[in-house]
Design a protein around this motif. Sequence first.
Motif, PDB file in Angstrom:
ATOM      1  N   LEU A 245      -5.076   7.049   3.004  1.00 44.99           N
ATOM      2  CA  LEU A 245      -3.707   7.147   3.496  1.00 44.99           C
ATOM      3  C   LEU A 245      -3.074   8.473   3.063  1.00 44.99           C
ATOM      4  CD1 LEU A 245      -1.496   5.717   5.077  1.00 44.99           C
ATOM      5  CD2 LEU A 245      -0.782   4.583   2.960  1.00 44.99           C
ATOM      6  N   TYR A 246      -3.332   8.895   1.840  1.00 42.72           N
ATOM      7  CA  TYR A 246      -2.815  10.181   1.366  1.00 42.72           C
ATOM      8  C   TYR A 246      -3.387  11.331   2.196  1.00 42.72           C
ATOM      9  CZ  TYR A 246      -1.876  14.129  -1.749  1.00 42.72           C
ATOM     10  OH  TYR A 246      -1.458  15.333  -2.261  1.00 42.72           O
TER      11      TYR A 246
ATOM     12  N   ALA B 195       7.503   8.897   7.569  1.00 41.42           N
ATOM     13  CA  ALA B 195       7.466   7.679   6.753  1.00 41.42           C
ATOM     14  C   ALA B 195       7.037   6.474   7.587  1.00 41.42           C
ATOM     15  CB  ALA B 195       8.825   7.441   6.106  1.00 41.42           C
ATOM     16  N   LYS B 196       7.553   6.372   8.823  1.00 36.96           N
ATOM     17  CA  LYS B 196       7.182   5.258   9.702  1.00 36.96           C
ATOM     18  C   LYS B 196       5.705   5.341  10.082  1.00 36.96           C
ATOM     19  CE  LYS B 196       7.855   1.763  12.554  1.00 36.96           C
ATOM     20  NZ  LYS B 196       6.561   1.751  13.270  1.00 36.96           N
ATOM     21  N   GLN B 197       5.219   6.538  10.336  1.00 36.53           N
ATOM     22  CA  GLN B 197       3.814   6.708  10.693  1.00 36.53           C
ATOM     23  C   GLN B 197       2.900   6.387   9.519  1.00 36.53           C
ATOM     24  OE1 GLN B 197       4.208  10.778  12.058  1.00 36.53           O
ATOM     25  NE2 GLN B 197       3.862  10.177  14.192  1.00 36.53           N
ATOM     26  N   VAL B 198       3.363   6.677   8.307  1.00 40.38           N
ATOM     27  CA  VAL B 198       2.585   6.331   7.116  1.00 40.38           C
ATOM     28  C   VAL B 198       2.409   4.814   7.029  1.00 40.38           C
ATOM     29  CG1 VAL B 198       2.615   6.260   4.586  1.00 40.38           C
ATOM     30  CG2 VAL B 198       3.165   8.386   5.791  1.00 40.38           C
TER      31      VAL B 198
ATOM     32  N   LEU C 115       0.828  -1.203   0.000  1.00 39.75           N
ATOM     33  CA  LEU C 115       0.000   0.000   0.000  1.00 39.75           C
ATOM     34  C   LEU C 115       0.866   1.259   0.000  1.00 39.75           C
ATOM     35  CD1 LEU C 115      -2.678   1.450   0.113  1.00 39.75           C
ATOM     36  CD2 LEU C 115      -2.748   1.061   2.585  1.00 39.75           C
ATOM     37  N   CYS C 116       1.943   1.239   0.775  1.00 32.04           N
ATOM     38  CA  CYS C 116       2.855   2.395   0.796  1.00 32.04           C
ATOM     39  C   CYS C 116       3.512   2.602  -0.562  1.00 32.04           C
ATOM     40  CB  CYS C 116       3.911   2.214   1.880  1.00 32.04           C
ATOM     41  SG  CYS C 116       3.275   2.416   3.562  1.00 32.04           S
ATOM     42  N   GLU C 117       3.862   1.521  -1.232  1.00 31.62           N
ATOM     43  CA  GLU C 117       4.459   1.647  -2.570  1.00 31.62           C
ATOM     44  C   GLU C 117       3.435   2.206  -3.561  1.00 31.62           C
ATOM     45  OE1 GLU C 117       6.815   1.972  -5.613  1.00 31.62           O
ATOM     46  OE2 GLU C 117       7.518   1.430  -3.594  1.00 31.62           O
ATOM     47  N   LYS C 118       2.175   1.764  -3.426  1.00 28.79           N
ATOM     48  CA  LYS C 118       1.125   2.303  -4.290  1.00 28.79           C
ATOM     49  C   LYS C 118       0.928   3.794  -4.013  1.00 28.79           C
ATOM     50  CE  LYS C 118      -1.060   0.086  -6.674  1.00 28.79           C
ATOM     51  NZ  LYS C 118      -0.959  -0.245  -8.125  1.00 28.79           N
TER      52      LYS C 118
ATOM     53  N   LYS D  72       9.982  15.631   1.478  1.00 30.09           N
ATOM     54  CA  LYS D  72       9.778  15.136   2.846  1.00 30.09           C
ATOM     55  C   LYS D  72       9.861  13.626   2.925  1.00 30.09           C
ATOM     56  CE  LYS D  72       6.646  15.299   6.788  1.00 30.09           C
ATOM     57  NZ  LYS D  72       5.423  15.889   7.379  1.00 30.09           N
ATOM     58  N   TYR D  73       9.263  12.937   1.956  1.00 27.81           N
ATOM     59  CA  TYR D  73       9.158  11.475   2.042  1.00 27.81           C
ATOM     60  C   TYR D  73      10.124  10.729   1.130  1.00 27.81           C
ATOM     61  CZ  TYR D  73       4.933  12.588   4.624  1.00 27.81           C
ATOM     62  OH  TYR D  73       4.068  13.085   5.541  1.00 27.81           O
ATOM     63  N   GLY D  74      10.879  11.441   0.336  1.00 30.27           N
ATOM     64  CA  GLY D  74      11.865  10.802  -0.521  1.00 30.27           C
ATOM     65  C   GLY D  74      11.284  10.109  -1.732  1.00 30.27           C
ATOM     66  N   PHE D  75      10.061  10.483  -2.115  1.00 31.47           N
ATOM     67  CA  PHE D  75       9.449   9.863  -3.296  1.00 31.47           C
ATOM     68  C   PHE D  75      10.209  10.260  -4.545  1.00 31.47           C
ATOM     69  CE2 PHE D  75       5.208  10.197  -0.884  1.00 31.47           C
ATOM     70  CZ  PHE D  75       5.505   9.028  -0.209  1.00 31.47           C
TER      71      PHE D  75
END
Length: 228
Positions: A153-154, A164-167, A120-123, A219-222
């Motif tokens: 989630l977004y 990132a950990k909280q996501v 889900l995080c990757e999506k 912020k998230y390194g995407f």
Amino acid sequence: MQCVSAVVAKINRQQSFVESNKNAGNPPLIKLFNRFFESLKVIFPASIVLLKTPSELAIFKQQWISGFAENNINSDRHINAGLRIARQRKSPFLPSVGQFVDWCQQGLAEEYGLPTPQQLCEKLRSYCRQRGYDDVPEFDYGSNANYWLVHELYRAMIAESLSAKQVEDSAKNLIDDLTKKLLNGYVIPKPNLSLTKKRDLKSVSKADALDRIREIKEKYGFGKIHRS
């Protein structure tokens, strides 16, 4: 004066008595655990043989039954889902109660075709890379469930400024909550992508959207390239 070992033994007996009374009123759960325990002896032989005395075995069973009760693990379907994950593990050693509860939830989520928290995080990362550049309604969510999970989630990530950990923790909670709803007969609605498209086009300008995406990426390194 009592020696330390005698005091500890007394405390253990008292705890065993309390736990026994707490679980004695739930015969179906005890019966469910007894069936589960027979499977444990086969899957995790290295741990089960360490339970050498009747009192050790009794305390072990009481703790697991309490863990099942506290996490609503109350059916063969829950147990079988967890055991399916357990059989995939190569270690002969028993997991903790909490770990097995997670396996039960993971197994049920897989049955319903839901993603893992990592998937889900990757999506979500893919969605963030595309959002603001292309028509978001054209994004390949993969399933109706993913659509709602990604958007929720977004929303949480932006509204609560999650790390990132909280996501990832939020992803797990969202999947667990949806799994419970599906167990109770919930039907995942089909998203109306045309309404989503209209709302997205009117909400922000392209420049504002690009600025927001740039902030999220930083912020998230995407979108970063990871070199080995």
